[in-house]
Design an enzyme around this catalytic site. Structure first.
Site, PDB file in Angstrom:
ATOM      1  N   LYS A 171       0.843  -1.202   0.000  1.00 51.44           N
ATOM      2  CA  LYS A 171       0.000   0.000   0.000  1.00 51.44           C
ATOM      3  C   LYS A 171       0.874   1.246   0.000  1.00 51.44           C
ATOM      4  CE  LYS A 171      -3.767   2.195   2.627  1.00 51.44           C
ATOM      5  NZ  LYS A 171      -4.568   2.147   3.866  1.00 51.44           N
ATOM      6  N   SER A 246      -9.322   1.985   2.954  1.00 47.66           N
ATOM      7  CA  SER A 246      -8.500   2.698   1.997  1.00 47.66           C
ATOM      8  C   SER A 246      -7.431   1.836   1.313  1.00 47.66           C
ATOM      9  CB  SER A 246      -7.802   3.879   2.688  1.00 47.66           C
ATOM     10  OG  SER A 246      -6.962   3.437   3.738  1.00 47.66           O
ATOM     11  N   SER A 270      -9.663  -0.090   7.139  1.00 48.45           N
ATOM     12  CA  SER A 270      -9.061   0.041   5.814  1.00 48.45           C
ATOM     13  C   SER A 270      -8.390  -1.214   5.280  1.00 48.45           C
ATOM     14  CB  SER A 270      -8.054   1.199   5.808  1.00 48.45           C
ATOM     15  OG  SER A 270      -8.736   2.425   5.875  1.00 48.45           O
TER      16      SER A 270
END
Length: 561
Positions: A171, A246, A270
């Site tokens: 990420k 996210s 997330s």
């Protein structure tokens, strides 16, 4: 007290804003006249109600769980405990880390072959209509270099273990050389990171084939995955739908077969939300279990780094690599000795599962049906369902909102004057509202954290895990009006986040794993929350679920082997 009188979370109906209307609303909010909108916004967010409540508890600023003597600073999960192969349940079979290493050892394929395949798959996925946009930064030369080094180790008969040559996405919230860290923005990450985040460094030391930086919702402040700067990640089960966020790109990359494991981050669901929407496994470990060194300092009192994976074994493997104290993160030094011992003992006879029924059933019918069906299967294997009560969930929802938004606004404060208008519209709206929160609001939110932690502690006196759906609905359709600049849809966001934020406030470990599918073929996830440091029980329950739930194939999927 009856449970229905305790449960206070509500569904909300608020206006949907996009396009010109959203631009005008954000501009007005940011103007000197924005104060006129403030009372209504605070009311809708629940902050006005929170301000009227009283809490005697002292604030908890970090959800630390000190249990006995902390582990030595050099402690890690022994490699002998790392999963070597994934077991597979019924239905579609995702490639596992073990499948890669077996193929490498047999000579059927090399890490260099896989590197070329993954680079081609990423290019193909982004050339599709609509583009998958799982990855936002891929350096082909770097990927091929790592693959060449891994292939050499296999040729010499000295691979570094069960992750050597296995594709892993990271990420874009974590530093990884030689990539910049944009955190999903248009203005950060102008120069490459000079050092890996600890979690990334541990994967690199295990020989992982780091394929690049995965897409994310900008600064992690949203949970759909929409990103106006890098493109919106698409759900491999149906590209017309959101991935969740996210850690949007991480989940999409795993579900699409670009990698069996990805590194995500979870400040408000997330990891677990995109795992649920994309039909994969997502583990948020206990607060402090995985070092935050090298992660963007966005929401430090609720932030967790953890794995997303196609299988439970690979989630356990990703967790095993990252877990353990790190001298560069003082909060990680308070953890007990990390272990995976017993995680694969797929036996839940006598496991006490706590269910707060009004909370559990506050979801769409298709989500409740799938999760209750899996719950019944657990009972059939000897697990026990115990009804529990967790009060103050509405106060906890608002406390999480105040905490995460305040911390993110402070993190972005140094860039506010020069770059605020370079954020997406939803980020500008959220940060502008967060800047209107007060110090009193933040302190009261930490008092709520203390009370919520006590509620969960009492529940865990009688149960071993607490189970809920992972989200209150399956992955929503991406509205045409939301692209490319974003939207404001607080009604849907409330449904998406209903079950996830308490584990962030309390710091307790939580996992999302596949529970079934909607009639339209969209994944449904179940969540289990555990006692502090008891990731093993969560993995064990998820492993049982994996053997019960028939997996379905994503519409977008690449076979690299």
């Amino acid at each position: 007290m009856a449970t229905h009188t305790v449960y206070d979370l509500k569904s909300v109906k608020l206006p949907y804003l996009s396009g010109t209307l959203l631009k005008a609303f954000v501009a007005l909010l940011e103007s000197p006249l924005g104060g006129l909108l403030l009372p209504s916004l605070l009311q809708n967010a629940g902050v006005t109600h929170l301000r009227r409540l009283h809490f005697d508890e002292a604030p908890t600023n970090f959800p630390l769980h000190v249990v006995g003597a902390p582990a030595p600073a050099a402690a890690a999960i022994p490699e002998a405990e790392w999963p070597a192969r994934a077991s597979h349940g019924p239905g579609f079979r995702f490639a596992s880390a073990g499948d890669y290493t077996v193929a490498y050892r047999s000579g059927a394929v090399s890490p260099e072959d896989v590197a070329r395949q993954v680079l081609a798959a990423i290019a193909s996925s982004d050339a599709a209509e609509p583009p998958l946009r799982a990855m936002i930064a891929v350096k082909s030369e770097e990927v091929l270099r790592l693959a060449h080094e891994s292939a050499q180790r296999y040729r010499e008969g000295r691979p570094w273990g069960p992750l050597d040559g296995v594709p892993v996405a990271v990420k874009d919230e974590l530093d990884m050389t030689p990539y910049p860290t944009t955190v999903g923005t248009a203005f950060l990450g102008q120069t490459p990171a000079i050092e890996d985040a600890t979690a990334v460094a541990r994967f690199r030391a295990a020989g992982a084939l780091l394929i690049g930086k995965a897409n994310m919702h900008e600064i992690g402040i949203g949970v759909t995955g929409l990103n106006p700067h890098h493109g919106t990640a698409r759900n491999p089960y149906n590209p017309a739908h959101y991935t969740g966020g996210s850690s949007s790109g991480a989940a999409a990359a795993v579900a699409a077969g670009l990698c069996p494991i990805a590194i995500g981050a979870d400040g408000g669901g997330s990891i677990r939300i995109p795992a649920a929407f994309c039909g994969v496994v997502g583990l948020k470990p206990t607060y402090g279990r995985v070092s935050e060194f090298g992660a963007a300092p966005l929401d430090w009192s609720i932030a967790h780094i953890g794995p997303l994976a196609a299988s439970v074994a690979d989630a356990a493997l990703g967790y095993a690599v990252m877990a353990g104290p790190d001298p560069r993160d003082a909060l990680s030094l308070l953890q007990p000795l990390p272990t995976l011992g017993g995680w694969d003992a797929a036996e839940i006879q006598g496991l006490r599962m706590g269910v707060f029924w009004p909370w559990f059933r506050h979801a769409t019918a298709e989500v409740v049906v799938a999760c209750e069906a899996l719950l019944a299967q657990f009972e059939g294997l000897g697990a026990e369902v115990h009804e529990i009560v967790i009060p103050d969930l509405e106060a906890a929802r608002v406390a999480h909102l105040v905490t995460i938004a305040s911390e993110m606004a402070q993190a972005m404060d140094q860039f506010h004057a020069e770059h605020h208008r370079e954020h997406g519209l939803d980020v500008r709206l959220n940060l502008t509202l967060a800047r209107r929160f007060t110090a009193l609001d933040y302190i009261k939110a930490q008092r709520v954290r203390t009370r919520l932690s006590a509620h969960f502690q009492r529940a865990f006196e009688t149960v071993d895990v607490i189970v809920t759906p992972a989200t209150a609905l399956a992955a929503p359709l991406i509205p045409a009006a939301a692209l490319p600049e974003g939207d404001s849809d607080l009604t849907t966001l409330t449904e998406i986040m209903r079950f996830v934020t308490p584990a962030n406030l309390t710091g307790l470990p939580a996992i999302s794993f596949p529970a079934g599918y909607t009639p339209e073929g969209l994944p449904v996830g179940m969540q289990a929350i555990g006692r502090a440091w008891d990731e093993v029980t969560l993995l064990r329950l998820a492993l049982v679920a994996e053997r019960l739930v028939e997996r379905q194939a994503p519409r977008v999927h690449y076979r690299l082997l």
